[in-house]
Design a protein around this motif. Structure first.
Motif, PDB file in Angstrom:
ATOM      1  N   GLU A  58      37.701  27.970  39.837  1.00  0.00           N
ATOM      2  CA  GLU A  58      38.937  28.733  39.631  1.00  0.00           C
ATOM      3  C   GLU A  58      38.831  29.685  38.444  1.00  0.00           C
ATOM      4  O   GLU A  58      39.054  30.886  38.466  1.00  0.00           O
ATOM      5  N   TRP A  61      36.238  32.303  39.872  1.00  0.00           N
ATOM      6  CA  TRP A  61      36.943  33.058  40.834  1.00  0.00           C
ATOM      7  C   TRP A  61      38.038  34.206  39.854  1.00  0.00           C
ATOM      8  O   TRP A  61      37.969  35.334  40.277  1.00  0.00           O
ATOM      9  N   GLN A  64      35.755  37.003  38.323  1.00  0.00           N
ATOM     10  CA  GLN A  64      35.547  37.986  39.222  1.00  0.00           C
ATOM     11  C   GLN A  64      36.495  38.882  39.552  1.00  0.00           C
ATOM     12  O   GLN A  64      36.322  40.013  39.776  1.00  0.00           O
ATOM     13  N   ARG A  65      37.699  38.195  39.884  1.00  0.00           N
ATOM     14  CA  ARG A  65      38.893  39.091  40.287  1.00  0.00           C
ATOM     15  C   ARG A  65      39.153  39.982  39.353  1.00  0.00           C
ATOM     16  O   ARG A  65      39.776  41.182  39.715  1.00  0.00           O
TER      17      ARG A  65
END
Length: 229
Positions: A58, A61, A64-65
């Motif tokens: 998480e 993620w 990167q988001r």
């Protein structure tokens, strides 16, 4: 033939080189909504070693988001500025260094815009006007100068409609330590509510009189006659 503007995956325009200030505010909200804003404002810290595999996934993620959200929010012609990185914070700082208004010309424009701000009761509430003053203050601060709080408070009240005159005179009599923009804003919002209720009551009275066939008109001054020689 003019090319159509690029569509944005968000509810606001992409960064186009002329809208950095508003784009930055909108993008901040999106990054906060996606749980990524901390990667911009905090020191770069790796995911703790003791984190579970799910927590590490998480974390990666979200990190990167953070970058992909920024990437999707700028026009294609500016993508080369950030293509060499996949780090959201680095991309954010690159865009800031390229587009944040810090020139003397831009600073002069911002100052003029600040002192030209005027409340328009036909198009906005007093709360929105106060927000506009706050936003312009923030833009000037980002350009390298912080407007004294006294000037902010004065700008809030110096060009108000006549129905605010009584409150304005009251505010002018406040002690220096009380004459703060937050206090002035609170007083203005309260006064706007009072004015709105008064106007509503006046409209209701006139409507009732009209239905009863007994509308009352208040004479402003004495009736004068003009003599004919």
């Amino acid at each position: 033939m003019n090319m159509p503007a690029e569509s944005s995956p968000f509810a606001f325009p992409k960064l186009d080189g002329s809208n950095y200030t508003s784009w930055k505010e909108d993008m901040q909200v999106v990054l906060m909504d996606r749980g990524c804003w901390s990667f911009i404002i905090e020191e770069d810290k790796p995911c703790p070693e003791q984190a579970t595999e799910k927590e590490k996934f998480e974390y990666d993620w979200r990190k990167q988001r953070c970058y992909t959200t920024i990437y999707q929010g700028i026009e294609r012609k500016f993508l080369p500025l950030i293509r060499h990185t996949t780090d959201g914070k680095e991309a954010w700082n690159i865009l800031k260094s390229n587009f944040e208004p810090i020139s003397k010309d831009r600073f002069s424009v911002l100052i003029d815009e600040f002192f030209e701000l005027k409340f328009n009761p036909e198009e906005e509430t007093i709360g929105i006007f106060c927000k506009r003053v706050e936003e312009k203050k923030t833009q000037i601060k980002e350009a390298g100068f912080e407007i004294p709080e006294l000037l902010i408070a004065l700008q809030l009240i110096r060009r108000l409609p006549a129905e605010y005159d009584h409150l304005v005179q009251t505010l002018y009599r406040l002690k220096d330590e009380e004459f703060k923009n937050r206090e002035v804003e609170k007083q203005l919002v309260n006064e706007a509510g009072r004015i709105q209720l008064k106007q509503k009551a006046l409209n209701l009275d006139y409507t009732e009189n009209a239905y009863n066939g007994s509308a009352q008109w208040k004479r402003v001054g004495p009736i004068t006659t003009v003599g004919v020689s």
